[in-house]
Design a protein around this motif. Structure first.
Motif, short mmCIF file in Angstrom:
data_model
loop_
_atom_site.label_atom_id
_atom_site.label_comp_id
_atom_site.label_asym_id
_atom_site.label_seq_id
_atom_site.Cartn_x
_atom_site.Cartn_y
_atom_site.Cartn_z
N ASP A 17 2.42 11.71 -17.20
CA ASP A 17 3.42 12.09 -18.21
C ASP A 17 4.69 11.26 -18.15
OD1 ASP A 17 1.69 14.00 -19.15
OD2 ASP A 17 2.59 15.64 -18.00
N THR A 18 5.07 10.84 -16.95
CA THR A 18 6.30 10.06 -16.78
C THR A 18 5.97 8.73 -16.10
OG1 THR A 18 6.73 11.11 -14.64
CG2 THR A 18 7.74 12.12 -16.60
N PRO A 19 6.78 7.71 -16.29
CA PRO A 19 6.51 6.42 -15.64
C PRO A 19 6.53 6.54 -14.11
CG PRO A 19 8.16 6.18 -17.37
CD PRO A 19 7.97 7.65 -17.16
N HIS A 20 5.66 5.81 -13.46
CA HIS A 20 5.64 5.84 -12.00
C HIS A 20 6.95 5.33 -11.41
CE1 HIS A 20 1.25 6.14 -12.72
NE2 HIS A 20 1.23 6.76 -11.56
N ALA A 21 7.66 4.45 -12.14
CA ALA A 21 8.92 3.92 -11.64
C ALA A 21 9.98 5.01 -11.47
CB ALA A 21 9.43 2.82 -12.57
N ASP A 22 9.80 6.15 -12.13
CA ASP A 22 10.75 7.26 -11.95
C ASP A 22 10.73 7.79 -10.52
OD1 ASP A 22 11.38 6.98 -14.59
OD2 ASP A 22 10.46 8.86 -15.26
N GLN A 23 9.67 7.48 -9.76
CA GLN A 23 9.55 7.97 -8.38
C GLN A 23 10.28 7.07 -7.38
OE1 GLN A 23 5.00 8.79 -9.60
NE2 GLN A 23 5.30 8.78 -7.38
N ILE A 24 10.79 5.92 -7.83
CA ILE A 24 11.48 5.00 -6.91
C ILE A 24 12.72 5.67 -6.33
CG2 ILE A 24 12.74 2.82 -6.74
CD1 ILE A 24 10.85 1.71 -8.90
N THR A 25 12.84 5.61 -5.01
CA THR A 25 13.98 6.19 -4.30
C THR A 25 14.52 5.17 -3.31
OG1 THR A 25 12.95 8.38 -4.43
CG2 THR A 25 14.74 8.10 -2.85
N PHE A 26 15.79 4.85 -3.39
CA PHE A 26 16.40 3.90 -2.47
C PHE A 26 16.80 4.62 -1.19
CE2 PHE A 26 16.90 2.08 -6.68
CZ PHE A 26 16.40 0.79 -6.47
N VAL A 27 16.40 4.05 -0.05
CA VAL A 27 16.65 4.68 1.25
C VAL A 27 17.44 3.72 2.13
CG1 VAL A 27 14.56 6.07 1.07
CG2 VAL A 27 14.47 3.86 2.24
N THR A 28 18.00 4.25 3.20
CA THR A 28 18.78 3.44 4.13
C THR A 28 17.95 2.28 4.65
OG1 THR A 28 20.01 5.40 4.80
CG2 THR A 28 20.13 3.48 6.26
N PRO B 132 0.81 -1.23 0.00
CA PRO B 132 0.00 0.00 0.00
C PRO B 132 0.84 1.27 0.00
CG PRO B 132 -0.26 -1.20 2.07
CD PRO B 132 0.47 -2.10 1.14
N VAL B 133 2.00 1.26 0.64
CA VAL B 133 2.87 2.45 0.61
C VAL B 133 3.25 2.76 -0.84
CG1 VAL B 133 5.20 3.27 1.12
CG2 VAL B 133 3.79 2.34 2.94
N VAL B 134 3.63 1.75 -1.59
CA VAL B 134 4.04 1.97 -2.99
C VAL B 134 2.87 2.54 -3.79
CG1 VAL B 134 4.79 0.85 -5.12
CG2 VAL B 134 5.81 0.19 -2.93
N ILE B 135 1.69 1.94 -3.64
CA ILE B 135 0.53 2.41 -4.39
C ILE B 135 0.21 3.86 -4.06
CG2 ILE B 135 -1.96 2.10 -4.74
CD1 ILE B 135 -1.50 -0.91 -4.10
N LEU B 136 0.16 4.18 -2.78
CA LEU B 136 -0.28 5.52 -2.38
C LEU B 136 0.78 6.58 -2.64
CD1 LEU B 136 -2.25 4.65 0.88
CD2 LEU B 136 -3.02 4.71 -1.49
N LYS B 137 2.05 6.24 -2.48
CA LYS B 137 3.11 7.20 -2.83
C LYS B 137 3.12 7.46 -4.33
CE LYS B 137 5.21 7.83 1.22
NZ LYS B 137 5.27 9.14 1.89
N ALA B 138 2.93 6.40 -5.10
CA ALA B 138 2.91 6.56 -6.56
C ALA B 138 1.75 7.46 -6.98
CB ALA B 138 2.79 5.19 -7.23
N LEU B 139 0.57 7.25 -6.41
CA LEU B 139 -0.59 8.05 -6.77
C LEU B 139 -0.41 9.52 -6.37
CD1 LEU B 139 -3.52 5.66 -5.76
CD2 LEU B 139 -2.80 6.27 -8.07
N ALA B 140 0.29 9.74 -5.26
CA ALA B 140 0.48 11.11 -4.77
C ALA B 140 1.61 11.84 -5.49
CB ALA B 140 0.78 11.08 -3.27
N GLY B 141 2.39 11.11 -6.30
CA GLY B 141 3.53 11.72 -6.97
C GLY B 141 4.73 11.91 -6.06
N ASP B 142 4.74 11.21 -4.92
CA ASP B 142 5.83 11.33 -3.95
C ASP B 142 6.92 10.29 -4.24
OD1 ASP B 142 4.41 13.29 -2.61
OD2 ASP B 142 3.47 11.87 -1.22
N PRO B 143 8.11 10.48 -3.68
CA PRO B 143 9.13 9.44 -3.80
C PRO B 143 8.63 8.12 -3.22
CG PRO B 143 10.10 11.48 -2.99
CD PRO B 143 8.62 11.69 -2.97
N THR C 197 6.53 -3.76 -10.57
CA THR C 197 5.30 -4.31 -11.11
C THR C 197 4.11 -3.41 -10.79
OG1 THR C 197 6.13 -6.58 -10.95
CG2 THR C 197 3.75 -6.30 -11.08
N ILE C 198 4.04 -2.93 -9.56
CA ILE C 198 2.96 -2.02 -9.18
C ILE C 198 3.01 -0.75 -10.02
CG2 ILE C 198 2.08 -0.54 -7.32
CD1 ILE C 198 3.00 -2.76 -5.37
N CYS C 199 4.21 -0.22 -10.22
CA CYS C 199 4.36 0.99 -11.04
C CYS C 199 3.85 0.74 -12.47
CB CYS C 199 5.81 1.44 -11.05
SG CYS C 199 6.38 2.16 -9.49
#
Length: 346
Positions: A272-283, A197-208, A260-262
């Motif tokens: 306009d841009t793929p949702h996968a562009d929002q992927i951010t690797f964190v600690t 759900p974090v991935v889905i909702l962050k993607a929809l919001a345009g957030d990292p 896959t979710i993206c």
């Protein structure tokens, strides 16, 4: 059958409640209504005259005794638990109190109830646990019911302790129990602080979209409605004193789940841009287990159960559900800790 379900307003518990009502059982939903619970999860089941709700905390033994005396269930399904690993890192106390002390209280209440009723052979307590109690796997192998316990987080340690208590109450007092350990669940009504759900909702919001470490951690993914079906199967047909591992037969790296979710959202909610562009690797989080994988051979061979939903089908169904149920997840986003990074204790 009348079933008392602890934690029936949570993610997995509510799926059990919905399926049990649909199958014609009577259900008593006992839930403390903590931050992760939501009665909207069982709104449809609650319209049935075979459904009852009791607000009670596992830490309150008199409340458990009263619920059992009033409703007189034929079986107990114990799903209530603190379950978010990141929250267990920040605040382990709640996990000790609920998962260990709460399970002890339930076992003692169930034992007193069962004994007073003349120790009926038809009664059983089904304790639902996690594959995380087994620790972390390397690139090969799977967890079996005989795998040694090796928990790595406060959450998994508290669940391991509860498993041991349940087995001890069976061996010492004869309490009729069955146990299950499941792989990672996902699907409708998943509380919006877990990975999918974090991935889905962050993607929809345009957030990292945060991905821990390099996203190489592997999990076996189990669609929640398949899990509920398996749990009811074990409750009714599992051998007393026996444990059953329940897996989805769907291993995948976290990064592959995210991508896959993206891709699904690119089709269903294009921008306009793929949702996968929002992927951010964190600690990475402390003590992050590298791989879980379950061998579900026992439940398949003894009880004839297998998952019905592939990972691709399940993710498609899950994304669709979140897109169609925005009011449900919007209402939960203001709850404490949701949407913020937890579990960074050094």
């Amino acid at each position: 059958m009348k079933i008392l379900v602890t934690g029936g307003a949570g993610f997995i518990g509510s799926a059990v409640v919905r399926q049990a009502i649909a199958a014609g059982h009577q259900v008593v939903n006992l839930d403390a209504l903590t931050y992760a619970a939501c009665l909207d999860n069982v709104a449809e089941a609650a319209t049935s005259d075979r459904y009852a709700f009791v607000q009670a905390d596992l830490r309150d033994r008199p409340a458990l005794d009263a619920a059992l005396a009033e409703h007189r269930p034929d079986a107990i399904m114990h799903l209530a638990a603190e379950s978010h690993v990141d929250r267990s890192i920040d605040g382990p106390g709640a996990f000790i109190e609920t998962n260990i002390t709460g399970t002890y209280n339930l076992l003692e209440a169930a034992r007193a109830y069962w004994t007073a009723a003349g120790r009926p052979e038809s009664f059983r307590l089904h304790h639902i646990s996690t594959d995380e109690v087994f620790g972390s796997l390397g690139p090969e192998g799977q967890f079996t019911e005989d795998t040694a316990y090796d928990p790595r987080s406060p959450y998994s340690a508290s669940k391991a302790a509860s498993d041991h208590l349940v087995r001890a109450w069976h061996e010492t007092y004869g309490l009729p129990v069955v146990l299950t350990n499941c792989s990672n669940n996902y699907g409708p009504y998943h509380f919006p602080e877990k990975l999918i759900p974090v991935v889905i909702l962050k993607a929809l919001a345009g957030d990292p979209i945060p991905v821990y470490g390099a996203g190489e951690n592997v999990r076996d993914w189990l669609y929640v409605e398949d899990h509920a079906d398996a749990l009811l199967t074990v409750l009714q047909r599992g051998a007393l004193g026996r444990s059953y591992n329940i897996g989805g037969e769907n291993e995948a790296r976290n990064i592959d789940i995210v991508r896959t979710i993206c891709a699904i959202l690119d089709r269903m909610r294009p921008k306009d841009t793929p949702h996968a562009d929002q992927i951010t690797f964190v600690t990475d989080r402390p003590g992050h287990d590298m791989r879980y994988a379950i061998d579900p051979g026992r439940i398949r061979e003894e009880l004839g159960w297998r998952p019905s939903v592939t990972l691709e089908q399940g993710l498609e169904k899950t994304v669709t559900w979140y897109l169609e149920n925005e009011p449900w997840w919007r209402a939960l986003q203001d709850r404490q800790g949701v949407g913020t990074r937890l579990g960074q204790a050094s």
